[in-house]
Design a protein around this motif. Structure first.
Motif, PDB file in Angstrom:
ATOM      1  N   GLU A 299      23.701  18.764 -44.174  1.00 22.99           N
ATOM      2  CA  GLU A 299      23.018  18.640 -42.888  1.00 22.99           C
ATOM      3  C   GLU A 299      24.001  18.377 -41.751  1.00 22.99           C
ATOM      4  N   ALA A 300      25.050  17.593 -42.013  1.00 25.54           N
ATOM      5  CA  ALA A 300      26.069  17.341 -40.988  1.00 25.54           C
ATOM      6  C   ALA A 300      26.821  18.628 -40.667  1.00 25.54           C
ATOM      7  N   ILE A 301      27.161  19.397 -41.696  1.00 28.52           N
ATOM      8  CA  ILE A 301      27.865  20.668 -41.491  1.00 28.52           C
ATOM      9  C   ILE A 301      27.003  21.607 -40.659  1.00 28.52           C
ATOM     10  N   ILE A 302      25.731  21.705 -41.013  1.00 23.69           N
ATOM     11  CA  ILE A 302      24.795  22.563 -40.270  1.00 23.69           C
ATOM     12  C   ILE A 302      24.696  22.116 -38.823  1.00 23.69           C
ATOM     13  N   GLU A 303      24.511  20.815 -38.625  1.00 23.78           N
ATOM     14  CA  GLU A 303      24.347  20.274 -37.261  1.00 23.78           C
ATOM     15  C   GLU A 303      25.532  20.624 -36.375  1.00 23.78           C
ATOM     16  N   ILE A 304      26.734  20.500 -36.898  1.00 22.83           N
ATOM     17  CA  ILE A 304      27.927  20.749 -36.088  1.00 22.83           C
ATOM     18  C   ILE A 304      28.134  22.240 -35.848  1.00 22.83           C
ATOM     19  N   LEU A 305      28.132  23.030 -36.910  1.00 23.49           N
ATOM     20  CA  LEU A 305      28.468  24.450 -36.768  1.00 23.49           C
ATOM     21  C   LEU A 305      27.373  25.251 -36.066  1.00 23.49           C
ATOM     22  N   CYS A 306      26.126  24.809 -36.174  1.00 22.76           N
ATOM     23  CA  CYS A 306      25.025  25.560 -35.565  1.00 22.76           C
ATOM     24  C   CYS A 306      24.818  25.227 -34.093  1.00 22.76           C
ATOM     25  N   THR A 307      25.522  24.231 -33.571  1.00 23.51           N
ATOM     26  CA  THR A 307      25.256  23.809 -32.191  1.00 23.51           C
ATOM     27  C   THR A 307      26.427  24.045 -31.246  1.00 23.51           C
ATOM     28  N   LEU A 308      27.551  24.517 -31.763  1.00 28.56           N
ATOM     29  CA  LEU A 308      28.746  24.632 -30.934  1.00 28.56           C
ATOM     30  C   LEU A 308      29.010  26.060 -30.484  1.00 28.56           C
ATOM     31  N   SER A 309      29.714  26.188 -29.371  1.00 31.87           N
ATOM     32  CA  SER A 309      30.092  27.494 -28.845  1.00 31.87           C
ATOM     33  C   SER A 309      31.214  28.098 -29.676  1.00 31.87           C
TER      34      SER A 309
ATOM     35  N   LYS B 208      16.054  26.618 -33.890  1.00 32.02           N
ATOM     36  CA  LYS B 208      15.693  25.477 -33.053  1.00 32.02           C
ATOM     37  C   LYS B 208      16.676  25.296 -31.899  1.00 32.02           C
ATOM     38  N   CYS B 209      17.955  25.531 -32.152  1.00 32.40           N
ATOM     39  CA  CYS B 209      18.946  25.418 -31.079  1.00 32.40           C
ATOM     40  C   CYS B 209      18.759  26.519 -30.039  1.00 32.40           C
ATOM     41  N   VAL B 210      18.386  27.712 -30.498  1.00 32.07           N
ATOM     42  CA  VAL B 210      18.118  28.808 -29.569  1.00 32.07           C
ATOM     43  C   VAL B 210      16.963  28.431 -28.651  1.00 32.07           C
ATOM     44  N   LYS B 211      15.937  27.837 -29.215  1.00 34.42           N
ATOM     45  CA  LYS B 211      14.769  27.445 -28.425  1.00 34.42           C
ATOM     46  C   LYS B 211      15.084  26.272 -27.507  1.00 34.42           C
ATOM     47  N   SER B 212      15.746  25.246 -28.039  1.00 38.34           N
ATOM     48  CA  SER B 212      16.094  24.061 -27.249  1.00 38.34           C
ATOM     49  C   SER B 212      17.107  23.226 -28.015  1.00 38.34           C
ATOM     50  N   LYS B 213      18.346  23.270 -27.569  1.00 40.14           N
ATOM     51  CA  LYS B 213      19.384  22.507 -28.256  1.00 40.14           C
ATOM     52  C   LYS B 213      19.120  21.005 -28.145  1.00 40.14           C
ATOM     53  N   VAL B 214      18.670  20.554 -26.973  1.00 41.48           N
ATOM     54  CA  VAL B 214      18.393  19.125 -26.823  1.00 41.48           C
ATOM     55  C   VAL B 214      17.211  18.720 -27.699  1.00 41.48           C
ATOM     56  N   GLY B 215      16.252  19.617 -27.879  1.00 38.66           N
ATOM     57  CA  GLY B 215      15.135  19.348 -28.779  1.00 38.66           C
ATOM     58  C   GLY B 215      15.602  19.203 -30.210  1.00 38.66           C
ATOM     59  N   PHE B 216      16.558  20.044 -30.608  1.00 35.45           N
ATOM     60  CA  PHE B 216      17.116  19.960 -31.959  1.00 35.45           C
ATOM     61  C   PHE B 216      17.792  18.612 -32.178  1.00 35.45           C
ATOM     62  N   PHE B 217      18.606  18.181 -31.207  1.00 35.18           N
ATOM     63  CA  PHE B 217      19.292  16.897 -31.348  1.00 35.18           C
ATOM     64  C   PHE B 217      18.294  15.730 -31.333  1.00 35.18           C
ATOM     65  N   ALA B 218      17.239  15.840 -30.533  1.00 40.36           N
ATOM     66  CA  ALA B 218      16.206  14.799 -30.523  1.00 40.36           C
ATOM     67  C   ALA B 218      15.579  14.673 -31.914  1.00 40.36           C
TER      68      ALA B 218
ATOM     69  N   LEU C  18      23.254  13.860 -23.323  1.00 44.72           N
ATOM     70  CA  LEU C  18      22.444  12.828 -23.977  1.00 44.72           C
ATOM     71  C   LEU C  18      21.260  12.411 -23.119  1.00 44.72           C
ATOM     72  N   GLY C  19      21.400  12.480 -21.801  1.00 41.07           N
ATOM     73  CA  GLY C  19      20.258  12.188 -20.927  1.00 41.07           C
ATOM     74  C   GLY C  19      19.110  13.153 -21.161  1.00 41.07           C
ATOM     75  N   ASP C  20      19.429  14.436 -21.343  1.00 42.48           N
ATOM     76  CA  ASP C  20      18.399  15.439 -21.636  1.00 42.48           C
ATOM     77  C   ASP C  20      17.791  15.210 -23.019  1.00 42.48           C
ATOM     78  N   ILE C  21      18.639  14.837 -23.972  1.00 48.82           N
ATOM     79  CA  ILE C  21      18.161  14.572 -25.333  1.00 48.82           C
ATOM     80  C   ILE C  21      17.193  13.386 -25.323  1.00 48.82           C
ATOM     81  N   LYS C  22      17.515  12.366 -24.541  1.00 47.99           N
ATOM     82  CA  LYS C  22      16.613  11.213 -24.406  1.00 47.99           C
ATOM     83  C   LYS C  22      15.237  11.639 -23.899  1.00 47.99           C
ATOM     84  N   GLU C  23      15.228  12.496 -22.883  1.00 47.69           N
ATOM     85  CA  GLU C  23      13.956  12.958 -22.326  1.00 47.69           C
ATOM     86  C   GLU C  23      13.174  13.763 -23.358  1.00 47.69           C
TER      87      GLU C  23
END
Length: 322
Positions: A112-122, A246-256, A285-290
């Motif tokens: 899950e950590a590998i997925i989280e990092i590699l799937c969210t970066l440019s 999920k990242c395509v739809k909303s990266k901040v939503g994914f992190f939330a 992180l402000g967007d993730i909080k919201e």
């Protein structure tokens, strides 16, 4: 035309102004010199400075006192507070490289950590982190991933590490329709699943292009592509493909969602909690909080206050609070 994600990224940690690295270094040295380290001083300074300033403080600390600040932190603090403070003192590419290395080489693979990092970066971020991995650990990230994963999940990760996602901002409507049809025929329309087709499209197309593809998929199938992935896949490959969607739809939503899962349930995942809060604090992180509060009906601060304790809680809340 696919709906574009429009928001202005909000940080929670900013560069301090005024700022004097020598003054901060002196305060930290005084805080660590006594019989009992002054946790509050470390939290107040390191969580209220940007990473560039924190590195300047470390340089001033070594210049003034001939000691390594990170080593002193590791010798004076323990547990999760130490983890937070060390993470704050680590440049982001180095930090991500270490997190990936530990996720691969630790006791059991943290997929899950590998997925989280590699799937969210440019593309650029992945290439930089891959270079750090090779310099720090003597082996390529691709080599380590191949040695520790298998099957189509391995193929997904290897594809992501190539960092060749199209970054063109334009949307090709005809391509979106063709890709949606290809995904439908590779999954729900046939007996068995063509995993390679899903990987090829989800890893190579731009986020803007994929948003339109998902809209077209809904028209063809009558439901969201997440439903199709959950029906057609399982295990880590399912998690990886869903993370991309999920990242395509909303990266901040994914992190939330990741933050929620790190604090929800019987087993708290402090490493995930620390990684997201520290790594996104100067990005969004402000967007993730919201997004967190909108989705779960309670503020991220409230969850952290209830789910953690002591100086560890104070450090996290100091980073999260603007």
């Amino acid at each position: 035309m696919a709906q574009q994600q429009q928001y202005s990224s909000k940080c929670t940690v900013y560069s301090a102004d005024p700022f004097d690295a020598n003054v901060d270094a002196a305060l930290l040295y005084k805080a660590i010199k006594g019989n009992v380290s002054d946790d509050k001083t470390f939290i107040n300074i390191l969580t209220r400075r940007g990473i560039v300033q924190r590195l300047e403080i470390a340089e001033a600390y070594k210049t003034l006192y001939g000691k390594d600040l990170v080593k002193d932190v590791k010798s004076e603090f323990t547990g999760k507070l130490e983890d937070v403070l060390v993470a704050l003192m680590t440049p982001l590419p180095h930090y991500y490289a270490k997190e990936l290395h530990d996720a691969i080489s630790g006791f059991g693979t943290d997929e899950e950590a590998i997925i989280e990092i590699l799937c969210t970066l440019s593309n650029c971020a992945i290439r930089i982190i891959a270079a750090f991995c090779e310099n720090l650990y003597g082996k390529t990230l691709e080599h380590d991933l191949k040695g520790d994963t298998s099957g189509h999940f391995k193929r997904l990760l290897v594809s992501l590490v190539q960092a060749n996602r199209d970054e063109n901002q334009n949307v090709d409507q005809a391509q979106a329709i063709a890709d949606a049809q290809a995904l439908y025929e590779a999954g729900e329309k046939r007996w068995g699943t063509d995993e390679s087709q899903f990987i090829a499209i989800l890893v190579s197309r731009s986020y803007q292009q994929l948003r339109q593809t998902f809209l077209e998929y809904n028209k063809i199938s009558g439901h969201d592509i997440e439903i199709a992935i959950k029906k057609e896949f399982s295990g880590n490959l399912e998690k990886g493909l869903l993370a991309i969607v999920k990242c395509v739809k909303s990266k901040v939503g994914f992190f939330a969602e990741r933050l929620y899962s790190s604090m929800h349930g019987i087993s708290r995942k402090d490493r995930t909690l620390i990684r997201i809060i520290v790594s996104r604090s100067e990005i969004d992180l402000g967007d993730i909080k919201e997004a967190f509060e909108k989705r779960y009906g309670e503020s991220l601060e409230s969850w952290i206050a209830r789910d953690t304790s002591g100086d560890y809680k104070r450090a996290l809340l100091s980073i999260v609070s603007t």
